[in-house]
Structures are given as structure tokens and as C-alpha cells.
Design a protein around this motif. Structure first.
Motif, PDB file in Angstrom:
ATOM      1  N   ARG A  46      39.275  24.704  40.385  1.00  0.00           N
ATOM      2  CA  ARG A  46      39.952  25.872  40.963  1.00  0.00           C
ATOM      3  C   ARG A  46      41.398  25.851  40.462  1.00  0.00           C
ATOM      4  O   ARG A  46      42.180  24.984  40.826  1.00  0.00           O
ATOM      5  CB  ARG A  46      39.900  25.796  42.493  1.00  0.00           C
ATOM      6  N   LEU A  47      41.722  26.843  39.642  1.00  0.00           N
ATOM      7  CA  LEU A  47      43.016  26.813  38.945  1.00  0.00           C
ATOM      8  C   LEU A  47      44.180  27.335  39.777  1.00  0.00           C
ATOM      9  O   LEU A  47      45.333  27.038  39.479  1.00  0.00           O
ATOM     10  CB  LEU A  47      42.924  27.631  37.648  1.00  0.00           C
ATOM     11  N   ASN A  48      43.875  28.160  40.805  1.00  0.00           N
ATOM     12  CA  ASN A  48      44.990  28.809  41.527  1.00  0.00           C
ATOM     13  C   ASN A  48      45.163  28.343  42.972  1.00  0.00           C
ATOM     14  O   ASN A  48      45.986  28.897  43.696  1.00  0.00           O
ATOM     15  CB  ASN A  48      44.821  30.332  41.496  1.00  0.00           C
ATOM     16  N   LEU A  49      44.374  27.375  43.399  1.00  0.00           N
ATOM     17  CA  LEU A  49      44.455  26.832  44.764  1.00  0.00           C
ATOM     18  C   LEU A  49      44.339  27.903  45.844  1.00  0.00           C
ATOM     19  O   LEU A  49      44.829  27.718  46.958  1.00  0.00           O
ATOM     20  CB  LEU A  49      45.760  26.026  44.947  1.00  0.00           C
ATOM     21  N   SER A  50      43.727  29.030  45.522  1.00  0.00           N
ATOM     22  CA  SER A  50      43.598  30.108  46.507  1.00  0.00           C
ATOM     23  C   SER A  50      42.290  29.971  47.275  1.00  0.00           C
ATOM     24  O   SER A  50      41.242  29.711  46.689  1.00  0.00           O
ATOM     25  CB  SER A  50      43.642  31.463  45.790  1.00  0.00           C
ATOM     26  N   GLU A  51      42.397  30.174  48.612  1.00  0.00           N
ATOM     27  CA  GLU A  51      41.195  30.082  49.436  1.00  0.00           C
ATOM     28  C   GLU A  51      40.384  31.371  49.411  1.00  0.00           C
ATOM     29  O   GLU A  51      39.160  31.348  49.491  1.00  0.00           O
ATOM     30  CB  GLU A  51      41.579  29.765  50.881  1.00  0.00           C
ATOM     31  N   PRO A  54      39.568  32.443  44.660  1.00  0.00           N
ATOM     32  CA  PRO A  54      39.682  31.335  43.708  1.00  0.00           C
ATOM     33  C   PRO A  54      39.469  31.768  42.255  1.00  0.00           C
ATOM     34  O   PRO A  54      38.555  32.541  41.961  1.00  0.00           O
ATOM     35  CB  PRO A  54      38.587  30.362  44.152  1.00  0.00           C
TER      36      PRO A  54
END
Lengths: 134, 155
Positions: A46-51, A54
Motif C-alpha cells: 500500500r503506497l499511500n497509507l490510506s484506509e 488505498p
């Protein structure tokens, strides 16, 4: 899950499909992305650490194989294929750099906003992918 | 007299050849025991390399899973930084080992095992570099942060 893609992905897809040595690519995309739950698709780096949204880099076809970059919008159950490349062979490439990762990321946002996308569907036999321009 | 010494030399040579030939017939270059030892060493090498390769693939999966952890604090980031440094160090050692296998590889010994080992190393490098990008480099790019913000509003 609704599956869409950017022009960049479609271009690479067609290039790879036309090469005999990469003819497994289409099947890899079908078996990995189609008919999967969002939980199953939340794997890879997961490159953007977004929940919620992603941005994922996934290794396909095990060792060597392909690399696929995609975005998942979990609430809307939408998946956006952004880019793919093989790791080995005549069209093989090493990891894409951070600038390219950021460029694709920004581009997917622009394309979602402007609806500049293709929707991906399977044909009647579920053995090949149709690209429908939105 | 001369003729006798010739004869004796011929007989001596003949005798040496015959004895040596007889001995060699009984003991080929590698006897069974030596050959088994040689094959065992190759099998041990292959087994050791396969285990090492498997360990590297497991590291790759574990490093990849770290990118799914949310809300990493300063201490976690520092530990991840140590992990990345250690992974770089490990990669340097292992790639040296791979280079030293060139001779074995050129003889066709353990070709598949060595190929898989190299692939595991390539993916290992890719994994720790991606982790480093994800935790330290991409979050420093203003465009990237802005895109994440805007995407969180997309439904």
C-alpha cells in the motif's frame, strides 16, 4: 467491484497482449481482479497509507511476473487500474520510481474527476476483457 | 649386450603399463563412495539455498504487510528505518554470495535454485525500497499528499 482503468493501463495491456511471451497477462488480470471482494483486493504494497482509498502495487504471477498499480475506492467499491508492466523479458522493467508513482496517482484523480476512464468487463466466455470508454 | 638391455627396458615398460592399467581398472576416477560424497555436497548446497530463498520470500511478504499498518508513530517509523537499513545490508551480503555462485552456475549445477535465489533477492530489494518510499519519500511529496487528501473525498 466496478473495475475501471486509465488510458496508460489500456495501452500497456494491448502491448503485452500482442506479445506471445506475455500472453498470460490478460488471464492474470482476470483471475486476480474479477469477482473479488474488497478484502481480497487489499493486498500487496500500500503506497499511500490510506484506509479509504488505498493505492496498491501488486505482484502478479508470482516470481518474476508482472507489477500492477491500482487504486481502490472502498466506499464506492470502485477499482482503478493505473499501470502495469512485466518484470522480465523484452518489455521487462525494474521498479518505477517515486516520481512516476506520484504522477500516476495524480493522474488517476484527474481521470476520475473528468470521467476519462474505461470500464472493464468480461466477454461472454469470461476469457477476455472488453474496454468500454465512459 | 645392447639388445639385452633393450629387451629389459621393453619388459620394464610393459610391466609398468600393465600394473598401472590393472590398478586403474580397479579404481576409476571417482569410486562410488567418492561420487556419493560429491552428489551429497550438491544436494546439501541446493537444500541450503532453497531454504535461504524461502526465508527471503517470507521477508518480502512480511515487509509488504507492514505497509498496511495504520497510524505508525515516531518510534514505529524509527524501527522501520532500522529494518530498511538492515535489509539493505542483508541484500549486499546475499548479492555477493550470488556473484560467487557464477562458477557453479556456469557448470549447470543447481541452475534453477540459483535462479530462484536471484529472483528472491530482486524482490527483496523491491520490497524494502517500496517500504522506504511508502514511509519516508512519498509522504514528503506535496503533490502526493494533496492527491491523497482529494481522493479521500471521492465516493
Amino acid at each position: 467491484m466496478n473495475i475501471y482503468c486509465l488510458e496508460d493501463f489500456k495501452v500497456e495491456f494491448e502491448k503485452l497482449k500482442s506479445k506471445k511471451s506475455y500472453n498470460s497477462f490478460e488471464q492474470e488480470i482476470i483471475s486476480y481482479f474479477f469477482g473479488k471482494t474488497k478484502e481480497e483486493l487489499c493486498s500487496g504494497t500500500r503506497l499511500n497509507l490510506s484506509e479509504d482509498a488505498p493505492y496498491i502495487k501488486k505482484r502478479l504471477k508470482g516470481r518474476g511476473g508482472f507489477r500492477c498499480y491500482f487504486l481502490l475506492i472502498l466506499k464506492g467499491e470502485n477499482l482503478y487500474l493505473m499501470y502495469a508492466h512485466p518484470k522480465t523479458g523484452s518489455m521487462g522493467a525494474s521498479n518505477i520510481d517515486d516520481k512516476s508513482k506520484a504522477y500516476l496517482y495524480k493522474k488517476v484523480l484527474t481521470c476520475i474527476k473528468s470521467n476519462d476512464l474505461y470500464q472493464l468487463e468480461l466477454n461472454d466466455t469470461s476469457k477476455s476483457i472488453k474496454f468500454i470508454k465512459l | 649386450m645392447e639388445c639385452l638391455s633393450h629387451k629389459s627396458e621393453i619388459i620394464n615398460t610393459f610391466s609398468s603399463v600393465r600394473n598401472f592399467s590393472f590398478k586403474e581398472k580397479q579404481s576409476p576416477l571417482l569410486d562410488e563412495e567418492q561420487m556419493n560424497g560429491f552428489l551429497d555436497a550438491i544436494l546439501d548446497f541446493k537444500k541450503g539455498l532453497t531454504e535461504k530463498t524461502q526465508t527471503i520470500y517470507e521477508f518480502n511478504d512480511r515487509i509488504e504487510r507492514l505497509t498496511w499498518f495504520n497510524d505508525l508513530d515516531e518510534e514505529c517509523l524509527m524501527l522501520s528505518n532500522d529494518l530498511i537499513s538492515s535489509a539493505k545490508d542483508l541484500w549486499s551480503s546475499l548479492i555477493r554470495q550470488y556473484v560467487s555462485m557464477n562458477f557453479i552456475r556456469s557448470k549447470g549445477i543447481a541452475k534453477n535454485e540459483i535462479k530462484d535465489f536471484k529472483n528472491a533477492l530482486d524482490e527483496f530489494k523491491e520490497s524494502y525500497m517500496d517500504l522506504e518510499s511508502t514511509l519516508f519519500f512519498l509522504p514528503e511529496m506535496p503533490d502526493f499528499i494533496e492527491t491523497t487528501k482529494q481522493l479521500s473525498l471521492v465516493r
